[in-house]
Design an enzyme around this catalytic site. Structure first.
Site, PDB file in Angstrom:
ATOM      1  N   SER A 117      -4.336 -17.206  -0.382  1.00  0.00           N
ATOM      2  CA  SER A 117      -4.137 -15.828   0.066  1.00  0.00           C
ATOM      3  C   SER A 117      -4.998 -15.573   1.287  1.00  0.00           C
ATOM      4  O   SER A 117      -6.048 -16.219   1.461  1.00  0.00           O
ATOM      5  CB  SER A 117      -4.528 -14.848  -1.053  1.00  0.00           C
ATOM      6  OG  SER A 117      -4.595 -13.515  -0.574  1.00  0.00           O
ATOM      7  N   TYR A 150     -10.637 -11.387  -7.127  1.00  0.00           N
ATOM      8  CA  TYR A 150      -9.393 -12.040  -6.693  1.00  0.00           C
ATOM      9  C   TYR A 150      -9.648 -12.903  -5.466  1.00  0.00           C
ATOM     10  O   TYR A 150      -9.221 -14.059  -5.407  1.00  0.00           O
ATOM     11  CB  TYR A 150      -8.338 -10.977  -6.385  1.00  0.00           C
ATOM     12  CG  TYR A 150      -7.084 -11.523  -5.736  1.00  0.00           C
ATOM     13  CD1 TYR A 150      -6.113 -12.148  -6.503  1.00  0.00           C
ATOM     14  CD2 TYR A 150      -6.880 -11.424  -4.358  1.00  0.00           C
ATOM     15  CE1 TYR A 150      -4.966 -12.664  -5.924  1.00  0.00           C
ATOM     16  CE2 TYR A 150      -5.736 -11.927  -3.780  1.00  0.00           C
ATOM     17  CZ  TYR A 150      -4.780 -12.544  -4.556  1.00  0.00           C
ATOM     18  OH  TYR A 150      -3.649 -13.060  -3.979  1.00  0.00           O
TER      19      TYR A 150
END
Length: 258
Positions: free
Chosen positions: A147, A160
């Site tokens: 990501s 995250y």
């Protein structure tokens, strides 16, 4: 799926296993690989969603769904074995299974923190470990879905971001570890992509389109991405066109990290 960006035989005779392949980026990648001649194994936790995704693919004998949870070592091994049994080997692993959670670190529950680590990081490692013997035999390759959050800081997603940053480090280190075995290991780092994962981040008390427009304003291109755009980069990294690419992390972010 939009028009193909690869030849219809680009992956002929190759077997692709995609964790998290029943929706979002993983499903879009499955569409591309299947359309380009590969046999595809979708892995996911939800049996109904898996069977629905398989029916949508309409891949006939070249597509199967295997239920499994990347958090469980036994499931990872079993799905890899099922893929090999179904198609005779394994050439490409796409680690696309992932979850998202945001919030101040001290406000995250133990359950949320553990699930982020177990799915995003541990799951990627466990799937890879189970598949490595077959990928070595095939001199295949791995594409991990990281990501943009693993490449730069962001507000209220420290946990995250940490898992995705770890996936980036894992990708680079494993690429070095396996290069002399003929394997390639790369990653894509998407920013906001219009997937069910992104949809679940939207607030139910605010208009959906207004929230998406606000999100799009962050990007130099003025929009967020599509699953197909991220999946196309996955397919490139898995293709012979990227034969000298390993240990790389390709951003798919509309210029955000630039």
């Amino acid at each position: 799926m939009k028009e193909l960006v690869f030849a219809s035989t680009a992956f002929a005779g190759r077997t692709v296993l995609i964790s998290g392949g029943t929706s979002g980026i993983g499903y879009a990648a499955a569409e591309i690989f299947l359309a380009c001649g590969a046999s595809v194994v979708l892995m996911g936790r939800d049996q109904v969603r898996g069977e629905t995704a398989l029916a949508r693919l309409a891949g006939g004998a070249r597509a199967v769904y295997c239920a499994g949870d990347v958090r469980l070592t036994a499931d990872c091994r079993a799905v890899v074995e099922e893929a090999v049994h179904a198609f005779g080997g394994l050439d490409i692993l796409v680690n696309a299974a992932g979850i998202y959670a945001e919030g101040a670190l001290e406000e995250l529950s133990d359950t949320t923190l553990e699930e982020l680590l177990d799915v995003n990081l541990k799951g990627t490692m466990q799937m890879t470990r189970a598949a490595l013997p077959y990928l070595r035999a095939a001199q295949g390759n791995i594409v991990n879905v990281a990501s943009d959050a693993g490449l730069h800081g962001n507000y209220y997603c420290a946990a995250y971001a940490a898992t995705k940053g770890a996936v980036v480090a894992f990708t680079r280190s494993l690429a070095l570890e396996t290069a002399r075995d003929g394997l390639r290991v790369n990653a894509v780092a998407p920013a906001d992509i219009l997937t069910p994962l992104t949809e679940r981040q939207l607030r139910p008390d605010l208009p959906r389109e207004e929230q998406l427009r606000t999100m799009a304003e962050l990007y130099p291109t003025g929009r967020i991405g599509t699953p197909e755009e991220a999946a196309s980069v996955i397919a490139f990294l898995a293709s012979s066109g990227a034969a000298w690419v390993t240990g790389s992390v390709y951003t798919v972010d509309g210029g955000l990290t630039a």
